[in-house]
Write a protein that holds these residues in place. Structure first.
Motif, PDB file in Angstrom:
ATOM      1  N   ILE A 133       0.980  -1.231  -0.049  1.00  0.00           N
ATOM      2  CA  ILE A 133      -0.043   0.195  -0.062  1.00  0.00           C
ATOM      3  C   ILE A 133       0.973   1.222   0.015  1.00  0.00           C
ATOM      4  O   ILE A 133       1.619   1.419   0.936  1.00  0.00           O
ATOM      5  CB  ILE A 133      -0.981   0.077   1.090  1.00  0.00           C
ATOM      6  CG1 ILE A 133      -1.800  -1.101   1.158  1.00  0.00           C
ATOM      7  CG2 ILE A 133      -1.615   1.332   1.467  1.00  0.00           C
ATOM      8  CD1 ILE A 133      -2.727  -1.375   2.439  1.00  0.00           C
ATOM      9  N   ALA A 134       0.829   1.930  -0.992  1.00  0.00           N
ATOM     10  CA  ALA A 134       1.761   3.181  -1.253  1.00  0.00           C
ATOM     11  C   ALA A 134       1.313   4.166   0.159  1.00  0.00           C
ATOM     12  O   ALA A 134       0.209   4.543   0.295  1.00  0.00           O
ATOM     13  CB  ALA A 134       1.271   4.042  -2.373  1.00  0.00           C
ATOM     14  N   GLY A 135       2.290   4.496   0.639  1.00  0.00           N
ATOM     15  CA  GLY A 135       2.279   5.265   1.757  1.00  0.00           C
ATOM     16  C   GLY A 135       2.236   4.715   3.410  1.00  0.00           C
ATOM     17  O   GLY A 135       2.484   5.067   4.296  1.00  0.00           O
ATOM     18  N   HIS A 136       2.191   3.064   3.047  1.00  0.00           N
ATOM     19  CA  HIS A 136       2.327   2.394   3.947  1.00  0.00           C
ATOM     20  C   HIS A 136       3.116   1.229   3.787  1.00  0.00           C
ATOM     21  O   HIS A 136       3.176   0.136   4.048  1.00  0.00           O
ATOM     22  CB  HIS A 136       0.762   1.627   4.545  1.00  0.00           C
ATOM     23  CG  HIS A 136      -0.082   2.681   5.017  1.00  0.00           C
ATOM     24  ND1 HIS A 136       0.065   3.722   5.984  1.00  0.00           N
ATOM     25  CD2 HIS A 136      -1.551   2.993   4.713  1.00  0.00           C
ATOM     26  CE1 HIS A 136      -0.996   4.391   6.317  1.00  0.00           C
ATOM     27  NE2 HIS A 136      -1.935   3.952   5.227  1.00  0.00           N
ATOM     28  N   GLU A 137       4.240   1.776   3.279  1.00  0.00           N
ATOM     29  CA  GLU A 137       5.166   0.476   2.625  1.00  0.00           C
ATOM     30  C   GLU A 137       5.867  -0.294   3.793  1.00  0.00           C
ATOM     31  O   GLU A 137       5.972  -1.436   3.558  1.00  0.00           O
ATOM     32  CB  GLU A 137       6.388   1.185   1.968  1.00  0.00           C
ATOM     33  CG  GLU A 137       5.806   1.685   0.470  1.00  0.00           C
ATOM     34  CD  GLU A 137       5.357   3.049   0.646  1.00  0.00           C
ATOM     35  OE1 GLU A 137       4.938   3.703  -0.345  1.00  0.00           O
ATOM     36  OE2 GLU A 137       5.233   3.624   1.838  1.00  0.00           O
ATOM     37  N   LEU A 188      -9.134  -5.451   1.666  1.00  0.00           N
ATOM     38  CA  LEU A 188      -7.823  -5.298   1.981  1.00  0.00           C
ATOM     39  C   LEU A 188      -6.925  -6.802   1.845  1.00  0.00           C
ATOM     40  O   LEU A 188      -5.669  -6.734   1.720  1.00  0.00           O
ATOM     41  CB  LEU A 188      -7.562  -5.263   3.660  1.00  0.00           C
ATOM     42  CG  LEU A 188      -7.863  -3.827   3.938  1.00  0.00           C
ATOM     43  CD1 LEU A 188      -7.861  -3.663   5.543  1.00  0.00           C
ATOM     44  CD2 LEU A 188      -7.072  -2.559   3.483  1.00  0.00           C
ATOM     45  N   ALA A 189      -7.751  -7.706   1.290  1.00  0.00           N
ATOM     46  CA  ALA A 189      -7.203  -9.162   1.061  1.00  0.00           C
ATOM     47  C   ALA A 189      -5.973  -8.965   0.135  1.00  0.00           C
ATOM     48  O   ALA A 189      -4.993  -9.742   0.491  1.00  0.00           O
ATOM     49  CB  ALA A 189      -8.285 -10.006   0.607  1.00  0.00           C
ATOM     50  N   PRO A 190      -5.895  -8.205  -0.948  1.00  0.00           N
ATOM     51  CA  PRO A 190      -4.732  -8.366  -1.877  1.00  0.00           C
ATOM     52  C   PRO A 190      -3.337  -7.837  -1.117  1.00  0.00           C
ATOM     53  O   PRO A 190      -2.332  -8.160  -1.652  1.00  0.00           O
ATOM     54  CB  PRO A 190      -5.168  -7.506  -2.801  1.00  0.00           C
ATOM     55  CG  PRO A 190      -6.608  -7.442  -2.868  1.00  0.00           C
ATOM     56  CD  PRO A 190      -6.867  -7.522  -1.370  1.00  0.00           C
ATOM     57  N   PHE A 191      -3.529  -7.382  -0.050  1.00  0.00           N
ATOM     58  CA  PHE A 191      -2.401  -6.806   0.562  1.00  0.00           C
ATOM     59  C   PHE A 191      -1.440  -7.521   1.723  1.00  0.00           C
ATOM     60  O   PHE A 191      -0.669  -7.079   2.278  1.00  0.00           O
ATOM     61  CB  PHE A 191      -2.626  -5.283   1.003  1.00  0.00           C
ATOM     62  CG  PHE A 191      -3.292  -4.528   0.177  1.00  0.00           C
ATOM     63  CD1 PHE A 191      -2.581  -3.797  -0.836  1.00  0.00           C
ATOM     64  CD2 PHE A 191      -4.602  -3.671   0.232  1.00  0.00           C
ATOM     65  CE1 PHE A 191      -3.277  -2.994  -1.803  1.00  0.00           C
ATOM     66  CE2 PHE A 191      -5.251  -3.018  -0.597  1.00  0.00           C
ATOM     67  CZ  PHE A 191      -4.313  -2.456  -1.597  1.00  0.00           C
ATOM     68  N   PHE A 192      -2.422  -8.771   1.841  1.00  0.00           N
ATOM     69  CA  PHE A 192      -1.840  -9.840   2.872  1.00  0.00           C
ATOM     70  C   PHE A 192      -1.752 -11.022   2.386  1.00  0.00           C
ATOM     71  O   PHE A 192      -2.488 -11.612   1.439  1.00  0.00           O
ATOM     72  CB  PHE A 192      -3.043  -9.516   4.046  1.00  0.00           C
ATOM     73  CG  PHE A 192      -2.849  -8.370   4.900  1.00  0.00           C
ATOM     74  CD1 PHE A 192      -2.046  -8.241   6.143  1.00  0.00           C
ATOM     75  CD2 PHE A 192      -3.528  -7.137   4.456  1.00  0.00           C
ATOM     76  CE1 PHE A 192      -2.259  -7.212   6.652  1.00  0.00           C
ATOM     77  CE2 PHE A 192      -3.510  -5.916   5.251  1.00  0.00           C
ATOM     78  CZ  PHE A 192      -2.802  -5.786   6.346  1.00  0.00           C
ATOM     79  N   ASN A 193      -0.717 -11.641   3.024  1.00  0.00           N
ATOM     80  CA  ASN A 193      -0.702 -13.151   2.761  1.00  0.00           C
ATOM     81  C   ASN A 193      -1.453 -13.882   4.041  1.00  0.00           C
ATOM     82  O   ASN A 193      -1.136 -13.546   5.217  1.00  0.00           O
ATOM     83  CB  ASN A 193       0.701 -13.819   2.586  1.00  0.00           C
ATOM     84  CG  ASN A 193       0.904 -15.352   2.424  1.00  0.00           C
ATOM     85  OD1 ASN A 193      -0.113 -15.464   1.518  1.00  0.00           O
ATOM     86  ND2 ASN A 193       1.509 -15.879   3.200  1.00  0.00           N
TER      87      ASN A 193
END
Length: 349
Positions: free
Chosen positions: A275-279, A311-316
């Motif tokens: 997430i841009a800004g929360h790298e 939010l799922a695509p940003f987590f494993n």
């Protein structure tokens, strides 16, 4: 709509359309006690026409990052500042719709879109519609049409809050989120205070007790409310301070997800840092911060939110299927209120 609802709406229209001319006219710190927005948001705010920024009456920062390409709905969009920010964040492939009932603020929001488009370098997919937040469908908002719904210190002004949350729940797609800031009280507010124009317009008389808020939204079907930020609100005006007595008010940014919570979703998650800004890390709420690349255990509630929401695509995600993995990891607003004093600066420097 009932006559009492119409009276309440008219009072709010007069207060925000005629009584207030800028943020400096407010009588509480509700619209100035917020923590500073994310630097990415601050940079966008500086490109927004001053006519829009000058009539911003929000009490928080209810716009998540990572929403590129998403469809965003803003309840009580006012002069449009949060919509303008969201339009920049969703980019040319996303869309933003603001809903408001106050003609003067809608005019400001609409007439500055072209100027903002020049600053962006493209024409944003941004529009403002006239309507009531209790009646989104009547305002032209279809069911299951929004990924994210935002709102900034507006729901407290509504005479029918359960209807607002039901309307939002219907407008959100499955996995969507209501990400919003609003005013809350540490105890039930006497109904007699609703008749006072300034108390109502400032959001004091219509503020929900947090327990009542939690009951309403979970009954409708939202997952457990998550607190992202909380600050105490100061009442400046001596007359208003005398009227509210010992009631303490707070600006709270909540996250409400349209997901079905399941103990079977307990397990382990790893934030991907995308997430841009929360790298480096992602703050889901006051209780759950995820460092990039660090595998951590989560409760079934948090696992449900991260695996079944936008939010799922940003987590494993690794679901263990064992509800005993971790206990619930969400603090109540009531507990957080007791530990909260003072206000935070809100300026973009």
């Amino acid at each position: 709509m009932a006559c009492s609802d119409n009276s309440a709406h008219n009072a709010v229209k007069d207060y925000y359309g005629k009584v207030l001319s800028s943020t400096s006219d407010l009588k509480t710190s509700a619209c100035s006690s917020r923590s500073a927005p994310h630097p990415l948001v601050c940079r966008i705010i500086k490109t927004i026409p001053s006519a829009v920024n000058d009539k911003f009456y929000g009490c928080g920062n209810p716009i998540p990052l990572g929403i590129e390409g998403k469809d965003v709905l803003d309840l009580g969009s006012g002069s449009g500042r949060d919509c303008y920010v969201a339009a920049a964040l969703v980019g040319p492939q996303g869309s933003v719709t603001g809903v408001d009932m106050t003609d003067e603020l809608l005019q400001t929001a609409r007439e500055n879109i072209d100027a903002f488009g020049k600053a962006l370098g493209y024409t944003p997919n941004l529009k403002f519609v006239t309507g009531y937040i209790e009646e989104l469908k009547a305002a032209g908002i279809s069911d299951s049409s929004a990924d994210i719904c935002i709102s900034n210190c507006v729901v407290n002004l509504s005479p029918n809050k359960p209807k607002v949350f039901t309307s939002v729940f219907n407008a959100l797609r499955t996995g969507g989120e209501l990400h919003f800031s609003d005013m809350y009280a540490d105890r039930p507010v006497p109904a007699s205070l609703l008749k006072h124009q300034s108390l109502h317009g400032e959001g004091l008389s219509g503020a929900l007790h947090t327990r009542e808020f939690e009951r309403i939204v979970t009954t409708i079907g939202f997952a457990q409310p998550r607190v992202l930020a909380i600050t105490q609100v100061d009442v400046y005006d001596p007359q208003l301070k005398e009227l509210v007595g010992d009631i303490k008010y707070y600006s709270i940014t909540y996250r409400l997800f349209k997901v079905r919570e399941s103990a079977e979703s307990a397990g382990y998650v790893t934030y991907l840092g995308t997430i841009a800004g929360h790298e480096d890390k992602y703050v889901l709420d006051v209780d759950n911060t995820f460092e990039k690349g660090v595998r951590v255990s989560v409760s079934g509630s948090t696992g449900s939110v991260l695996s079944d929401s936008w939010l799922a695509p940003f987590f494993n995600i690794e679901k263990s299927g064992s509800p005993q993995d971790k206990a619930a990891d969400i603090s109540s607003a009531e507990t957080l209120m007791k530990a909260t004093t003072g206000c935070s600066a809100n300026v973009c420097r």
